[in-house]
Design a protein around this motif. Sequence first.
Motif, PDB file in Angstrom:
ATOM      1  N   ASN A  87      17.180 -35.145 -50.992  1.00  0.00           N
ATOM      2  CA  ASN A  87      16.790 -34.027 -50.142  1.00  0.00           C
ATOM      3  C   ASN A  87      17.852 -32.950 -50.172  1.00  0.00           C
ATOM      4  O   ASN A  87      19.017 -33.214 -50.482  1.00  0.00           O
ATOM      5  CB  ASN A  87      16.538 -34.495 -48.702  1.00  0.00           C
ATOM      6  N   ALA A  88      17.433 -31.742 -49.825  1.00  0.00           N
ATOM      7  CA  ALA A  88      18.336 -30.599 -49.649  1.00  0.00           C
ATOM      8  C   ALA A  88      17.804 -29.782 -48.474  1.00  0.00           C
ATOM      9  O   ALA A  88      16.589 -29.641 -48.309  1.00  0.00           O
ATOM     10  CB  ALA A  88      18.391 -29.747 -50.908  1.00  0.00           C
ATOM     11  N   THR A  89      18.710 -29.270 -47.647  1.00  0.00           N
ATOM     12  CA  THR A  89      18.320 -28.543 -46.442  1.00  0.00           C
ATOM     13  C   THR A  89      19.181 -27.307 -46.262  1.00  0.00           C
ATOM     14  O   THR A  89      20.394 -27.364 -46.431  1.00  0.00           O
ATOM     15  CB  THR A  89      18.478 -29.438 -45.194  1.00  0.00           C
ATOM     16  N   LEU A  90      18.551 -26.186 -45.882  1.00  0.00           N
ATOM     17  CA  LEU A  90      19.240 -24.969 -45.465  1.00  0.00           C
ATOM     18  C   LEU A  90      18.862 -24.727 -44.013  1.00  0.00           C
ATOM     19  O   LEU A  90      17.683 -24.859 -43.655  1.00  0.00           O
ATOM     20  CB  LEU A  90      18.788 -23.761 -46.285  1.00  0.00           C
ATOM     21  N   GLY A  91      19.841 -24.371 -43.172  1.00  0.00           N
ATOM     22  CA  GLY A  91      19.537 -24.177 -41.762  1.00  0.00           C
ATOM     23  C   GLY A  91      20.336 -23.069 -41.119  1.00  0.00           C
ATOM     24  O   GLY A  91      21.400 -22.680 -41.599  1.00  0.00           O
ATOM     25  N   VAL A  92      19.796 -22.575 -40.005  1.00  0.00           N
ATOM     26  CA  VAL A  92      20.472 -21.607 -39.147  1.00  0.00           C
ATOM     27  C   VAL A  92      20.432 -22.173 -37.740  1.00  0.00           C
ATOM     28  O   VAL A  92      19.359 -22.499 -37.234  1.00  0.00           O
ATOM     29  CB  VAL A  92      19.773 -20.229 -39.167  1.00  0.00           C
TER      30      VAL A  92
END
Length: 176
Positions: free
Chosen positions: A49-54
């Motif tokens: 998995n890969a995740t980008l977040g704010v």
Amino acid sequence: MRLMSRAALAVAAILFAAPALHAQTSFSLAAGATMPLGTTGDAYDVGYNATLGVGVKPPLAPLGVRIEGMFNSMEGKSNTPGVRMLAGIVNATLSGVGMPIPMAYLIGGLGMYNSKATNLPTGLTADAETDFGFNIGAGLNIPLTGFGTFIEARYHHIPVEGGSVKFVPISVGIKF
């Protein structure tokens, strides 16, 4: 009585909105293993998995919000096609107050999960399917100078026609 209610609401809004004006915003990037569970584990191998977040969290407040885009991929077992999944998730975070470990946090939220079969035999095609789901988990923040790192695990549950998709991404990431 209505005047008292409105006054109490105005005071509460000021007390809770003022810290939010100075909220801390963070950007995160994470990656790791995706562990399928239950019948999902019967059909798929461990993936990634890969995740980008704010994230937004008022200082001294235990609650925050994290909005994320997530990618998961799992290969199928035996003759089962694999699956790739894109998700947009809105999470609430709880940290600090009442936690046994000061750097620990809880996270949970709702999202839309778009999945599509991969590695299909030649000549076959598959349509993408979008479903609502939820996730809940825990993590550990590790602050460093100028940025921070974290490790977290979350249970994702997506009801689909004929059952559900369940998996746990275990991710390591950075926040800045």
